[in-house]
Structures are given as C-alpha cells and as structure tokens.
Design a protein around this motif. Sequence first.
Motif, short mmCIF file in Angstrom:
data_model
loop_
_atom_site.label_atom_id
_atom_site.label_comp_id
_atom_site.label_asym_id
_atom_site.label_seq_id
_atom_site.Cartn_x
_atom_site.Cartn_y
_atom_site.Cartn_z
N ALA A 170 36.25 74.37 -35.31
CA ALA A 170 34.80 74.55 -35.36
C ALA A 170 34.12 73.40 -36.08
O ALA A 170 34.63 72.88 -37.08
N ASP A 171 32.96 73.01 -35.57
CA ASP A 171 32.15 71.97 -36.20
C ASP A 171 30.86 72.54 -36.75
O ASP A 171 29.89 71.81 -36.97
N ARG A 172 30.84 73.85 -36.98
CA ARG A 172 29.65 74.51 -37.51
C ARG A 172 30.08 75.63 -38.45
O ARG A 172 31.19 76.14 -38.35
N ALA A 173 29.20 75.97 -39.36
CA ALA A 173 29.48 77.03 -40.32
C ALA A 173 29.13 78.39 -39.71
O ALA A 173 28.23 78.50 -38.87
N CYS A 174 29.84 79.42 -40.13
CA CYS A 174 29.53 80.77 -39.66
C CYS A 174 28.41 81.35 -40.52
O CYS A 174 28.40 81.19 -41.75
N PRO A 175 27.45 82.03 -39.90
CA PRO A 175 26.35 82.65 -40.67
C PRO A 175 26.83 83.67 -41.70
O PRO A 175 26.07 84.01 -42.62
N CYS A 176 28.07 84.17 -41.56
CA CYS A 176 28.56 85.17 -42.51
C CYS A 176 28.80 84.57 -43.89
O CYS A 176 28.91 85.30 -44.88
#
Length: 296
Positions: A170-176
């Motif tokens: 993944a190249d993005r953070a999880c909203p959690c």
Amino acid sequence: MDRLLVRLLRGQDLGALVFPAGGLSTEQRIDALVTYPITALGCTPSYALFLAEQAAKRGIDLAKQTKIRLTWHTGEPGASIPATKAKIEAAFGAKSYDCLGLTEIAAWGFDCDARSGLAHVHEDHCFPEVLDERDQPVRPGETGELVFTSLYRKAMPLLRYRTRDVVRLADRACPCGRTLLALDGGVLGRIDDMKKIRGIIVYPRRIEELVRPHDGVDEFQIVLRRHEGLDDILVRIDPSPGLNPGERAALCAKLDDALRVGLGIRVTVEATEPGSLPRWDHKARRVRDERTEVPF
C-alpha cells in the motif's frame, strides 16, 4: 493446527459460544442459522454465496430471518473483491470481512471497519516482506511476492517463507489509523495461478472482479483451452433462473465487453443452464486448464 480451528478456540477465549457446523449438510447449516441466535459466520466466500442461494430456493431470506451481524472469510480472495463482498453482505444483511491466512503461518491479516480496501498484517505474529523477481523489496504501490518469517511459532518456525501470494504494498494510510504494514486489495492472486494467454498474464481473481459486478450471475467457471490453434479463455456463467433467453444473451454480451476491456484480450462467454455449474463447501475450483501444452 488448522487456522479455522485456531479462530474457533480464540472465539471461545472471548466468551463467544462456538457452533461447529463441519459435520452438517448445507440444509442443516441453514436450519441452524435460522433456529439459533448465531451472530457471526465463518466460511469461504464461495460457500457463503452458495448458502444464500440454497436458502433462497427454500424461500428463506438469510438477511431477514437470521441474526447474523458479520461474516468472515478465508481460503479465497473473494471477500477482498468489492463486488463479491457486496453480494455476500446483501445476502446476509451483515458486514463481511476478509481474514487472510496460511496454514503454515496461521492468520496473518485482516481488513478493518474503515472499509478502505486495505488488508492489515499482524506484524506482531509474523515479519512480512514483499519482494520482486530479483528478491528485492518493492516500493509502495508496487506488486511482488509476499514472504513471511514467523515470530511466535516454536514447533515449526519459518524463515523467509515464500507464500506464492501476489500482493501490492500500500502507498496510502488507512483511515482507521493503524500503522501496521498494509496491502492494497489483499491477496491479488497466486504465482501458481498465473496463466499466460496469447502473451497476456491473467489471474483468475481478475476475472472474478470483472464478472461479479453483473447481476444475474449465480456462479461462473473459467476454462483455458486451445481454440482454432490459439489459446482461449472460455467463461461459463450460471445465470439466475429468472432470466429469459434474451436476457441471458444480453448478459453474455455485457460480460464479453467487460472481460475484453478488463483483460486486454478477447474472451468467449457462454451461459449454461441455471444450476448446472458446480458449487463448493470449501475452496472453489473454478479454473479448468484443458490445454495439453501451456507456456508456463
């Protein structure tokens, strides 16, 4: 120990009453879901859809006549495919989660309530690496093979175990807010499942991603064959019984276009008689390779 058994034992540790259904028939399992206040269901994605299909034939609406709040699935990538997840959630009126694991490593990942399409890795249980064909770490946004080193297993410790699973870092953070290593889309496929058709690499999961969004497809099968001297993909669909011949033809035409655009090659689509394709109570075996000679 089998990872399903591990999850059952952990459920007991949490104070949850576990209802083992391994020795029951599909009909008995449906009866149990309707009769008892069961709130969580664990099975393969294919079997969840089959349960719903069989219940509907008996006039049972699992979304309205059971107390299921959530379903969790393992053994196949279906629960991380948005269209498949949506079908399961609609059938049970519950939230569906992908529980990723390996028999050799046990449960190693999960998706969360953020519903962001990311699978989090249990880094306190196993050390993950995503490696390219040269065994070098991939960068965020790139795909590679998932490799694990177990951190807690004493009887069978594994060092840099090659899972053969293809994943995208993944190249993005999880909203959690979790900072665990995350994989975009969960397991995208297996190196063992990779097929080469007329110079194009095709994974069965990609075909499922293109087929499942279409209403009217109860089940499907992928046949790899030689047709007029060339490799060809035949996708057989099991249409919903309520579709008339004209609607079945229109559905095949839509799928033909979707698969051609999504895969980059022409695919043959045909509809079978409703209910004629096999169903499974464990891992689905939807791919048949009828070619006597294959590129790899």
